[in-house]
Design a protein around this motif. Structure first.
Motif, PDB file in Angstrom:
ATOM      1  N   THR A  92       8.450  -8.697   4.332  1.00 44.98           N
ATOM      2  CA  THR A  92       9.101  -8.896   5.833  1.00 44.98           C
ATOM      3  C   THR A  92       9.613 -10.353   5.695  1.00 44.98           C
ATOM      4  O   THR A  92      10.733 -10.617   6.189  1.00 44.98           O
ATOM      5  CB  THR A  92       7.926  -8.544   6.611  1.00 44.98           C
ATOM      6  OG1 THR A  92       7.419  -7.495   6.811  1.00 44.98           O
ATOM      7  CG2 THR A  92       8.561  -8.996   8.066  1.00 44.98           C
ATOM      8  N   ALA A 139      11.338  -3.142   7.128  1.00 44.50           N
ATOM      9  CA  ALA A 139      11.845  -4.581   7.102  1.00 44.50           C
ATOM     10  C   ALA A 139      13.424  -4.810   6.811  1.00 44.50           C
ATOM     11  O   ALA A 139      13.848  -5.637   6.856  1.00 44.50           O
ATOM     12  CB  ALA A 139      10.897  -5.196   6.085  1.00 44.50           C
ATOM     13  N   GLU A 199       3.564  -8.528   4.447  1.00 38.11           N
ATOM     14  CA  GLU A 199       4.109  -9.669   5.025  1.00 38.11           C
ATOM     15  C   GLU A 199       4.958 -10.322   3.988  1.00 38.11           C
ATOM     16  O   GLU A 199       6.041 -10.902   4.645  1.00 38.11           O
ATOM     17  CB  GLU A 199       2.807 -10.750   5.267  1.00 38.11           C
ATOM     18  CG  GLU A 199       3.107 -12.056   6.032  1.00 38.11           C
ATOM     19  CD  GLU A 199       1.666 -12.683   6.334  1.00 38.11           C
ATOM     20  OE1 GLU A 199       1.981 -13.938   6.741  1.00 38.11           O
ATOM     21  OE2 GLU A 199       0.793 -12.370   6.042  1.00 38.11           O
ATOM     22  N   SER A 209       8.311  -1.746   3.933  1.00 40.60           N
ATOM     23  CA  SER A 209       9.519  -2.099   3.302  1.00 40.60           C
ATOM     24  C   SER A 209      10.753  -1.713   3.726  1.00 40.60           C
ATOM     25  O   SER A 209      12.029  -2.389   4.094  1.00 40.60           O
ATOM     26  CB  SER A 209       9.525  -1.748   1.849  1.00 40.60           C
ATOM     27  OG  SER A 209       8.448  -2.495   1.090  1.00 40.60           O
TER      28      SER A 209
END
Length: 303
Positions: free
Chosen positions: A67, A100, A64, A97
């Motif tokens: 991101t 993201a 989280e 990752s």
């Protein structure tokens, strides 16, 4: 790749992970930190580094945060994503990752007490594959694995840099001489050690100070790149107390120092999870407040 390697020779800012009042991650609170760092000219930002409390986060929380950091940055500078811990977690985080939009992965050195140097090579290769072969930066906090092992790690396809975080400049010099010529060697012990590492050939440095005072980090970087070591030392002396506080309690005050400074600026990013030292002691708080006042950072509270 050129943009990434150039950025690595500058400041690698390690983003703090904010928490809410209940101790849960609060990614939105990171946005002002990113904006301040980018406005000051910080070259590269890292999510899930040690100043980001990587080892206190679950893998879901780390996903989280990387991101969110990618969203805050919006492609305005390279984003390096820290990954590590158990291999399945590291691979899962590497994959997330890459999805993201991270520019590179920073591989935390495995803290397992039974690490085999050749096993770390296999670890890095597996993470690389999971991360869609993104460029990798090795985060080296223990040079006891030896120069040959470090050179072998640097020879893994996709490794572009090393963040050297041990206070052994001569071992750094030996590792540089034994490794491929195109590796970027970054001082991994922040501003205070940057001149020493520069003197043996490293370029760039990591920084937790950028969360609070990125302008000072940028000034130090510019002085070092210009070869003005005297100016760099003077600039470092003006922020030394901040790093001294962070180094206390066996380094356990590292992130608490950053979080307390942010709170003094009116940016409450919560506390720090055990086993870090939270809150700061009365003495630490007093010295930190005096530093913030002297640096003119308390005036940011209203902005």
């Amino acid at each position: 790749m050129t943009d990434l390697t150039t950025a690595l020779t500058g400041i690698s800012g390690i983003l703090a992970t904010p928490y809410d009042a209940d101790g849960n991650i609060a990614p939105a609170k990171q946005a002002p930190i990113v904006e301040r760092a980018l406005k000051a000219g910080v070259h590269i930002l890292t999510a899930n580094g040690n100043t980001g409390e990587f080892y206190s986060l679950t893998t879901d929380e780390a996903i989280e945060m990387v991101t969110a950091a990618a969203g805050h940055i919006g492609g305005r500078c390279p984003l390096v994503a820290g990954v590590g811990r158990a291999l399945p977690d590291a691979c899962r985080l590497a994959k997330a990752s890459a999805a993201a939009g991270a520019s590179a992965l920073m591989i935390h050195q495995p803290p397992d007490p039974f690490v085999a140097p050749r096993g770390v090579v296999d670890y890095v290769k597996a993470v690389s594959e999971a991360g869609n072969n993104l460029p990798m930066v090795l985060y080296l906090r223990n040079d006891g694995i030896g120069t040959d092992a470090i050179a072998a790690l640097c020879s893994v396809p996709g490794v572009v840099g090393v963040k050297w975080a041990t206070p052994n400049p001569m071992k750094l010099k030996a590792a540089m001489e034994a490794s491929p010529d195109d590796i970027i060697w970054v001082g991994g012990l922040a501003e205070v050690w940057a001149p020493t590492f520069y003197a043996v050939g490293a370029r760039g440095f990591t920084s937790g100070l950028i969360n609070v005072w990125p302008e000072r980090s940028v000034a130090i970087s510019q002085a070092l790149e210009g070869g003005d070591y005297a100016k760099a030392r003077d600039l470092i002396a003006g922020m030394q107390v901040f790093e001294d506080i962070r180094a206390e309690e066996q380094g356990g005050a590292n992130v608490p120092g950053v979080k307390a400074a942010l709170a003094m600026m009116g940016e409450d990013c919560g506390g720090v999870r055990p086993p870090a030292a939270w809150p700061l002691s009365d003495d630490q708080t007093s010295r930190l407040k005096a530093f913030m006042d002297d640096a003119g950072l308390l005036s940011r509270k209203a902005s």
